[in-house]
Design an enzyme around this catalytic site. Structure first.
Site, PDB file in Angstrom:
ATOM      1  N   HIS A  14       0.878  -1.186   0.000  1.00 21.91           N
ATOM      2  CA  HIS A  14       0.000   0.000   0.000  1.00 21.91           C
ATOM      3  C   HIS A  14       0.906   1.225   0.000  1.00 21.91           C
ATOM      4  CE1 HIS A  14      -3.805   2.172   1.583  1.00 21.91           C
ATOM      5  NE2 HIS A  14      -2.943   3.079   1.169  1.00 21.91           N
ATOM      6  N   HIS A  16       1.528   5.382  -1.655  1.00 21.49           N
ATOM      7  CA  HIS A  16       1.144   6.568  -2.423  1.00 21.49           C
ATOM      8  C   HIS A  16       2.399   7.195  -3.008  1.00 21.49           C
ATOM      9  CE1 HIS A  16      -3.059   6.792  -0.923  1.00 21.49           C
ATOM     10  NE2 HIS A  16      -2.537   6.232   0.151  1.00 21.49           N
ATOM     11  N   LYS A 100      -9.233  -0.566  -6.064  1.00 16.86           N
ATOM     12  CA  LYS A 100      -9.304   0.107  -4.771  1.00 16.86           C
ATOM     13  C   LYS A 100     -10.680   0.711  -4.531  1.00 16.86           C
ATOM     14  CE  LYS A 100      -7.938   1.881  -0.869  1.00 16.86           C
ATOM     15  NZ  LYS A 100      -6.695   2.632  -0.640  1.00 16.86           N
ATOM     16  N   HIS A 137     -10.487   0.851   1.651  1.00 15.91           N
ATOM     17  CA  HIS A 137     -10.268   1.821   2.729  1.00 15.91           C
ATOM     18  C   HIS A 137     -11.445   1.643   3.677  1.00 15.91           C
ATOM     19  CE1 HIS A 137      -8.851   5.787   4.406  1.00 15.91           C
ATOM     20  NE2 HIS A 137     -10.063   5.670   4.950  1.00 15.91           N
ATOM     21  N   HIS A 175      -4.586  -0.850   5.796  1.00 11.01           N
ATOM     22  CA  HIS A 175      -4.203  -0.050   6.972  1.00 11.01           C
ATOM     23  C   HIS A 175      -5.189  -0.215   8.137  1.00 11.01           C
ATOM     24  CE1 HIS A 175      -7.125   2.557   5.081  1.00 11.01           C
ATOM     25  NE2 HIS A 175      -6.267   3.130   4.263  1.00 11.01           N
ATOM     26  N   ASP A 248       1.335   2.570   3.593  1.00  7.62           N
ATOM     27  CA  ASP A 248       0.475   3.741   3.391  1.00  7.62           C
ATOM     28  C   ASP A 248       1.301   5.012   3.465  1.00  7.62           C
ATOM     29  OD1 ASP A 248      -1.828   5.168   2.845  1.00  7.62           O
ATOM     30  OD2 ASP A 248      -2.540   5.171   4.922  1.00  7.62           O
TER      31      ASP A 248
END
Length: 347
Positions: A14, A16, A100, A137, A175, A248
């Site tokens: 995970h 970004h 996602k 999420h 997460h 994350d």
């Protein structure tokens, strides 16, 4: 005391990376230690189609430092207009690894997410047919629900009904932050896994709020009570194959964090392995670090573990990490675990 530990090269399930100048600035920090990463699609505009995923992948590969060995595993952003056949084609081509799900408004750049889950039922059923995992999420956005309860309510209201309605769907709870999340994953024998971040293994909500607001600890899902943090540590260090690393790591330029309405996100790519080695050492579980970082994730996604290896060494003096990294989009503050880090990746 163990002074050296060699493990298969880790993956980040995970991550970004953003785009443009921020991508160019933060990508080397992940590519240095990680072989692969599930890349989040919540750009502006989001990565919705296979063609958009291909274009984003090309930008990531173009931004890699010379000689870096790093494979971005692309995801599609699920919307109520997602075409199931576009997902199937992109997955069959090896372009897209997962899809996602963001509840609309749950976190950074999630405004295009799902409001009516019945409208994505067809996509989820197609994903179950082709074996494409859904990354979620896991928070509700109902304003009547306390922010510290959003994960537990999401499990009851959204996730469990989805899994019952589409029983063949592989799901990753991303997460997780609560003992509720840990318990729910453990209740499923197959088809359900969870990522745990570096920072949620270390901080609690006290780190954010006590002694003044600490914006660089603010993330979504927000850190919870110590008992939830301890449940995450127990899960991560247990060796249970259903739990694996997803940092994350989410960069924001400091001015976007240090303001009246700061962005959610913790940037930890640079020092994650040092932090994790400390956490696992304190738990007496260094022998299980490889499973969490390098084995459990590939097994869940049906991929082979990496062949190459890295070595972590423990020194008497703390590792000197920078407080922040400089990017073309502005400075980005690095996660501070609040204790000295003695483990480092040997170069």
């Amino acid at each position: 005391m163990t002074q050296s530990l060699t493990i298969r090269r880790p993956d980040d399930w995970h991550l970004h990376l953003r785009d443009g100048a921020m991508l160019a600035g933060v990508l080397p920090e992940s590519a240095r230690d990680f072989a692969r990463a599930i890349v989040m699609p919540n750009l502006v505009p989001p990565v919705v189609t296979g063609a958009e995923a291909a274009a984003y992948r090309d930008r990531i590969l173009a931004a890699l430092p010379e000689g870096a060995r790093f494979a971005p595993l692309m995801t599609l952003y699920l919307t109520e207009r997602t075409d199931p056949e576009d997902v199937a084609r992109a997955h069959a081509a090896g372009l897209v690894t997962a899809v996602k799900l963001y509840p609309a408004g749950a976190t950074t750049n999630s405004a295009s997410g799902v409001t009516d889950f019945d409208k994505v039922r067809g996509v989820l059923e197609r994903m179950a047919e082709i074996g494409c995992p859904l990354c979620v999420h896991g928070e509700v956005v109902d304003p009547e629900i306390d922010i510290f309860d959003r994960e537990a309510v999401f499990i009851d209201r959204v996730l469990d009904p989805i899994r019952r309605a589409v029983p063949g769907l592989k799901v990753v709870m991303e997460h997780i932050t609560t003992s509720d999340g840990v318990d729910y994953v453990r209740s499923a024998e197959t088809g359900l896994g969870a990522t745990i971040t570096t920072h949620h293994l270390i901080i609690t909500r006290n780190h954010i709020l006590v002694g003044g607001i600490k914006p660089h600890y603010y993330c979504l899902p927000v850190a919870k009570r110590a008992r939830h943090r301890d449940a995450l540590v127990a899960a991560a260090t247990s060796g249970d194959a259903r739990f694996f690393l997803g940092t994350d790591s989410a960069p924001h330029a400091d001015p976007a964090k240090e303001c009246a309405c700061g962005c959610a996100g913790v940037f930890s790519a640079t020092n994650t392995l040092s932090c994790l080695a400390e956490v696992f050492e304190r738990a007496g579980a260094l022998d299980r670090l490889e499973a969490f970082t390098s084995l459990n994730g590939p097994a869940f996604y049906g991929l082979p573990p990496n062949d190459d290896r890295i070595t972590l060494t423990r020194g008497a003096s703390p590792v000197a990490y920078p407080a922040r990294i400089e990017t073309g989009a502005g400075p980005v503050t690095l996660f501070d675990p609040g204790f000295d880090l003695h483990w480092r990746v040997a170069r």
